[in-house]
Design a protein around this motif. Structure first.
Motif, PDB file in Angstrom:
ATOM      1  N   THR A 164      82.588  18.872  60.070  1.00 21.10           N
ATOM      2  CA  THR A 164      81.298  18.297  59.709  1.00 21.10           C
ATOM      3  C   THR A 164      81.433  16.817  59.394  1.00 21.10           C
ATOM      4  N   THR A 165      82.641  16.355  59.128  1.00 23.34           N
ATOM      5  CA  THR A 165      82.872  14.938  58.901  1.00 23.34           C
ATOM      6  C   THR A 165      83.584  14.351  60.114  1.00 23.34           C
ATOM      7  N   THR A 217      78.539  11.453  58.108  1.00 25.39           N
ATOM      8  CA  THR A 217      78.350  12.893  58.240  1.00 25.39           C
ATOM      9  C   THR A 217      76.993  13.152  58.877  1.00 25.39           C
TER      10      THR A 217
END
Length: 354
Positions: A164-165, A217
């Motif tokens: 997700t990052t 993000t």
């Protein structure tokens, strides 16, 4: 007496074909079992029987890049999704149900699934016309919209294999140093090792120059269920028509537009690392119409996937960390793409958003 047809390039174990087929009385008696050599994860076999041909898939429990593909509940969910997509008219090859209605056969702790054999060929972007590229984009959009419909009632949590990052360049610099040491330490070094060293040094310089462009993000990205591994080896054609999307092991919730960009970067990359932008443009327009994706969403996805590619060295990790060279042939084009994409960043973005 049935035969195992061995390939010299595969070490896949012989599956318990007779025992599997006993769960499917209509499948007939086994005649031959041939391991398939294409694809990097799991083991697949073409099984010929007295009633026809089948694809037998062995869902492996673990792999150094994916340790969730063999989870029983995950496989069942994949199967249910493909069955429902098939009912919507999406070209898939759902698994067959055995006499008890199950699609997963467990033998000695190993999981297998039986599918009808689909005759077809894999086609990359160089083999697709502009019109076929447009159809490919529309197909992926239909997959995303279909998954949104059929997975709505699924209460089990997604696997969430994807990050997700965005990759941290500090971690990438450490990895580059590790891989450089491994590549330079090969003795004797071959042409692949020389190219690896060249690309690693080149990429480190690019990252130093562009480290400030790390994307945030993706909080605002439209997430949804995606195929997770949409590329030429997972799509079968018969003539000009796609007839089956296969290998749903990475079905997951991810930013949908990013899957569209990743797929284009695989389908439409040329051997010299350039993207066929005319085909990308046709594909992307069709995807956006089919999936309802806006230009801003696509632009953000392009930036994130570009950054991902700039920081990605999975092929070299397979080779030098795991002594696994199956993906080596992909490296020249993949590594050149990251460099070309950085240089042609604006043109690539325009192709996906215009």
């Amino acid at each position: 007496m049935w035969r195992v047809l061995r390939s010299s390039v595969t070490l896949a174990p012989v599956p318990p074909v007779s025992e599997v087929l006993r769960r499917y009385p209509d499948a007939g008696e086994p005649l031959a079992c041939e391991p398939l050599t294409k694809g990097l994860l799991n083991h697949g076999y073409r099984v010929s029987t007295t009633s026809g041909s089948y694809f037998l898939k062995h869902h492996l429990d673990k792999h150094h890049l994916d340790d969730a593909s063999g989870d029983h509940a995950t496989i069942v969910r994949q199967h249910r999704a493909t069955q429902q997509l098939h009912s919507l008219g999406v070209p898939v090859a759902p698994p067959l149900a055995d006499t008890q209605g199950h699609t997963v056969t467990v033998i000695d702790g190993q999981r297998y699934a039986l599918h009808r054999w689909v005759d077809g060929l894999h086609r990359d972007g160089t083999q697709l016309t502009t019109a076929q590229s447009r159809r490919l984009g529309a197909l992926l959009g239909a997959v995303h919209m279909g998954l949104e419909q059929v997975m709505e009632a699924d209460s089990s949590p997604p696997v969430r294999r994807g990050q997700t990052t965005s990759p941290d360049p500090a971690d990438t610099f450490t990895l580059i140093d590790e891989l450089l040491t491994a590549a330079r330490g090969m003795g004797p070094r071959d042409a692949f090792d020389e190219l690896a060293v060249h690309r690693l040094v080149e990429r480190r310089a690019l990252l130093e120059r562009h480290a400030h462009r790390r994307p945030p993000t993706p909080g605002g990205a439209a997430r949804g269920w995606v195929h997770g591994d949409f590329h030429p080896l997972n799509l079968l054609y018969r003539g000009a028509d796609p007839v089956a999307i296969v290998d749903w092991d990475r079905l997951d919730v991810q930013p949908r537009a990013e899957e569209a960009v990743r797929a284009a970067a695989i389908f439409f990359v040329r051997p010299d690392g350039k993207l066929a932008l005319e085909k990308v443009r046709a594909y992307a327009r069709a995807y956006r119409r089919s999936a309802g994706a806006g230009a801003a969403e696509m632009a953000a996805a392009v930036h994130r996937v570009w950054w991902e590619r700039l920081n990605d060295f999975w092929i070299l990790s397979w080779r030098y960390r795991f002594q696994d060279r199956r993906a080596d042939p992909q490296f020249p084009a993949v590594s050149a793409l990251a460099v070309w994409w950085t240089r042609e960043y604006e043109a690539v973005g325009e192709a996906f958003t215009a």
